[in-house]
Structures are given as C-alpha cells and as structure tokens.
Design an enzyme around this catalytic site. Structure first.
Site, PDB file in Angstrom:
ATOM      1  N   GLU A 163       0.804  -1.214   0.000  1.00  0.00           N
ATOM      2  CA  GLU A 163       0.000   0.000   0.000  1.00  0.00           C
ATOM      3  C   GLU A 163       0.848   1.280   0.000  1.00  0.00           C
ATOM      4  O   GLU A 163       0.859   2.037   0.973  1.00  0.00           O
ATOM      5  CB  GLU A 163      -0.961  -0.003   1.183  1.00  0.00           C
ATOM      6  CG  GLU A 163      -2.011  -1.085   1.082  1.00  0.00           C
ATOM      7  CD  GLU A 163      -3.088  -0.998   2.153  1.00  0.00           C
ATOM      8  OE1 GLU A 163      -3.011  -0.086   3.001  1.00  0.00           O
ATOM      9  OE2 GLU A 163      -3.997  -1.834   2.146  1.00  0.00           O
ATOM     10  N   GLU A 354      -5.241  -8.479   0.416  1.00  0.00           N
ATOM     11  CA  GLU A 354      -5.963  -8.191   1.657  1.00  0.00           C
ATOM     12  C   GLU A 354      -7.430  -7.971   1.323  1.00  0.00           C
ATOM     13  O   GLU A 354      -7.754  -7.276   0.366  1.00  0.00           O
ATOM     14  CB  GLU A 354      -5.453  -6.927   2.358  1.00  0.00           C
ATOM     15  CG  GLU A 354      -4.075  -7.013   2.967  1.00  0.00           C
ATOM     16  CD  GLU A 354      -3.688  -5.717   3.688  1.00  0.00           C
ATOM     17  OE1 GLU A 354      -4.601  -4.960   4.091  1.00  0.00           O
ATOM     18  OE2 GLU A 354      -2.482  -5.459   3.834  1.00  0.00           O
TER      19      GLU A 354
END
Length: 449
Positions: A163, A354
């Site tokens: 991320e 995720e």
C-alpha cells in the site's frame, strides 16, 4: 468458471501489527515504535510493543493456521529487526526468526508469501530523511539483498511494498500514520519517485538473484468506482474515476503508483496538475521501475466514492448504507469491478492480498465467537471475485485480512479484523466461526460459496 486449481487461499498479517518483542534480540526501533505512543497519534496512545506477541507464540499461531487449513500465509518482515540501523550490520537473530518462520510454514504445508515493507520504516533512516533522501532506494536494496539471500531458497512468492498510497498518503500527506507528518506536494513527488525506485530495485534483485524461481508482485490498494448502471457510459465513467490521480490526493490514487510500474509512465493527469514538479526518471531508472511482475496484488475493502461532503453523501454511500466497524462501506461488487478494471489496464493475474472487515467481536457465553457478519461479508466478496473469473480475469489468490486480530495502526486495538480472536489481556487465541467457515471454503476450492 470457478477458482483455478492452483488458486492460493490464505490470510495475511504485518510484522508491527502482530510480532511484539519490539526491543528484543537486537531489533532496532521503527517510526511506529517512536511515534505511536505520544500526543494522541494513535487511539489511546496504544503501541505495537506487545501486540499479539507472535514473536514468542509463532508455533501456536502456525498450528492454528494449519487447523484453519490455510494454503498460504502472507507476512511482512520488520526491516529494523533484520538491520537495526536500516543499513549496515545485520542482526542475525532477527533474520533467523524469519528463516525459522518460513521453515515452520513449509513444514505445515503453508506457502510463505514474504512482503518486504509494510510501513515500519527504520527510525535511524527516518532521521536521515527517509523517502525524501535520494539514497533511500539504495538503502531498501541493501535490505532486500539480505532478506532475499537468506530466504529465497525456500520462498517463491514476494511482494515488495504494501500500500504505497498509505506509506505517503497516510504518513506524509494526511499525517495520521507514522511518522505523522504533512509534507508539501514537491516533497511528496520526490518521495514517490524514491518509493517507486525502491520497488523496482527490489523486484530486479529478486528476479535476478532469487534461488528459487520467484513470483513477484506489487500491492497497492485498488478499490474501484462502481458503475451506476450497466450502460457502457456508466462503466467508462467508473473506469475514468478509478484511474484519476485525484489532484491534491494523488498519493492515494491508483494510477499514480501502478502506471509507472506496469505502463512505464506517470499518468498525463499528474503533469496537468503539477507540471515541472513531477520528477524525471532516467532510462535506466525506468527499466528498474518497470521490472516485469508476475501478479497484481491489491488490497480491497470498499468501493471508491469521491470526497465526503457535509451537504450530501459520496457516490458509494446513501442513508443507512452498511459499513463495517471501522466505517468502511460494504460493497461486494467492488471485487468484480476492481479485478476487471485492473486486469484490463495492467494485464496481470489478480491476487487479493488483503480483504476483510473490522467488527465488534467478543467471546460469547459458550466460549465461541459467532461472527456471522464476517462470514456473510467474505462470502459476498468472494462471489464477486469469482464473477470476475467468469468474465475472463485470471485470478491468482485470495488472502483474508487478517489471520488474527491485531494492532490496527492509528486505531490501536479497537478494530478486530481477524479470523482468530485475540484476548489482549491474556493473549489467548480463539478461532472465530468465520475461521471455521473459511476452512470449508478452502477445502472445497471455493465450490461451497
């Protein structure tokens, strides 16, 4: 069409969120160690100093993974546990922890997926300017070499940086993650270049020096806008918004990070907004940044919906819209549209690295955790991911976030995402109903959805 036979079913965690042992066995401090406990930076000034104590309970945790039936486990490596000062002397005890973890996972029949960086930047390098220092990509490469040389004889799956939107957007633009700073666009753009170079140098080293043939990915967050209807115009509008660089919010955008890595250029929109402030890459640097990858890893929880306004709802919300405990909109269709849009633009198999939901979990009177809402959430999202496969999108895997409840960054211990409940007073683990449900999904390769 269903999930492929070699589909990776697993779960994920991050080092600082679960390991604890923050100052043991030679580990150096990270920016989260230094900043999380002060001035209201995190909920109740909570830290990951103990977290789930995974560092001392790794055998118990792997036994639970095996009981749930995980086929893969994505973990991150604490840079400062391996190299306490970020560069220089290697902490062999810290490196051995990860080597032993890999051995134990393999012995349990679980595929290890190693993430090199999940936000816990070494404090010693932060003091030298961190990502704003043009040497930062070389620091990251030095760290990568140590880890890859030690683990790549057994680890096949790699992710470079988790991320990057949150690395810069949360840590240096919004200032609500460590190091809790607010930088100007000119600095953010330089940092972004150095993050991209760090990814590229790491991917290049893995590709050329891993002892086992590597499978390499990059893991941005990747939620899309959902079309308002099935018309071609609505779909095109959702696609356009999905890949917008979002003006001042460019650090959070998808295309700002993924276009350089997969297309070899910044989005045109970025130049319209920032002109000469956008840093240049040499041909050699572009060659590194665009090192070919094997999968597109993406973390998806909610749909995009534009800015929240005080006079009305953003596009993905409405009065009484369902949302998880953390306040993220529940929108299963995002799994279909994100996978579709990402594959169309970047052409790589999609791995959900995720996906999950935070909720109000507790131990019930019968000693169990009956999280029916998490089961329903995951069921809906997985069905939409499978729908993408039916539309021709190649799927590589699904990793539930998270394996167990953990330290949720600035939210402290108030958000429970796990398939396994953790009592933070005693550190006792309890598999939730969702963990047993997920075990059956894995065993059937998704046929029971």
């Amino acid at each position: 069409m269903s999930f492929p036979k070699d589909f990776l079913w697993g779960a994920a965690t991050a080092a600082y969120q679960i390991e604890g042992a923050y100052d043991e066995d030679g580990r150096g401090p990270s920016i989260w160690d230094k900043y999380s406990a002060y001035h209201g930076n995190t909920r109740y000034n909570e830290t990951g100093h103990v977290a789930d104590d995974h560092y001392h309970r790794v055998d118990e945790d792997i036994a639970i993974m095996k009981e749930i039936g995980l086929k893969a486990y994505r973990f991150s490596i604490s840079w400062s546990r391996v190299i306490p000062e970020g560069v220089g002397k290697v902490n062999e005890t810290g490196l051995k922890f990860y080597s032993d973890l890999v051995d134990k996972l393999i012995a349990a029949g679980i595929e290890p997926i190693a993430t090199l960086y999940h936000w816990d930047y070494p404090y010693a390098l932060h003091r030298k300017g961190a990502w704003l220092n043009d040497e930062s990509s070389e620091w990251f490469l030095e760290y990568t070499k140590v880890v890859v040389d030690a683990l790549s004889d057994r680890v096949r799956y790699w992710a470079t940086i988790n991320e990057p939107q949150c690395v810069l957007g949360c840590g240096y633009w919004g200032g609500f993650h460590a190091p809790f700073q607010q930088a100007q666009p000119c600095d953010l753009l330089i940092m972004g270049k150095n993050v991209l170079l760090s990814h590229g140098k790491a991917a290049n080293y893995i590709r050329n020096h891993a002892k086992k043939t590597p499978i390499i990915g990059f893991t941005p967050i990747g939620p899309s806008y959902i079309p308002k209807d099935d018309s071609a115009e609505a779909i095109e509008e959702a696609r356009r918004k999905t890949f917008s660089t979002e003006g001042e919010g460019f650090t959070f955008s998808l295309s700002y990070w993924s276009d350089p890595v997969f297309l070899g250029k910044y989005p045109d929109e970025l130049y319209k907004d920032y002109g000469d402030m956008v840093p240049e890459f040499t041909d050699d640097e572009w060659k590194l940044v665009t090192e070919p990858l094997d999968y597109y890893g993406t973390n998806i929880y909610y749909s995009q919906g534009g800015p929240k306004g005080v006079e009305g709802y953003p596009e993905n919300r409405y009065q009484g819209a369902p949302e998880s405990h953390i306040g993220w909109i529940v929108a299963p269709e995002v799994m279909y549209w994100s996978a579709k849009f990402l594959y169309e633009r970047y052409g790589k198999p999609i791995m959900i690295t995720e996906n999950g939901m935070a909720e109000h979990d507790w131990i019930c009177l019968d000693g169990k955790v009956h999280d029916t809402y998490r089961i329903d959430y995951t069921h809906r999202y997985l069905k939409e991911f499978r729908r993408a496969a039916e539309d021709g999108v190649p799927l590589a895997g699904y990793l539930h976030w998270s394996f167990m409840d953990n330290y949720e960054w600035a939210e402290g211990y108030t958000q429970r995402f796990g398939l396994v409940y953790v009592d933070y007073k005693t550190l006792k683990r309890t598999i939730k109903d969702s963990g047993y449900w997920y075990r059956d999904v894995i065993a059937s390769n998704g046929e029971k959805l």
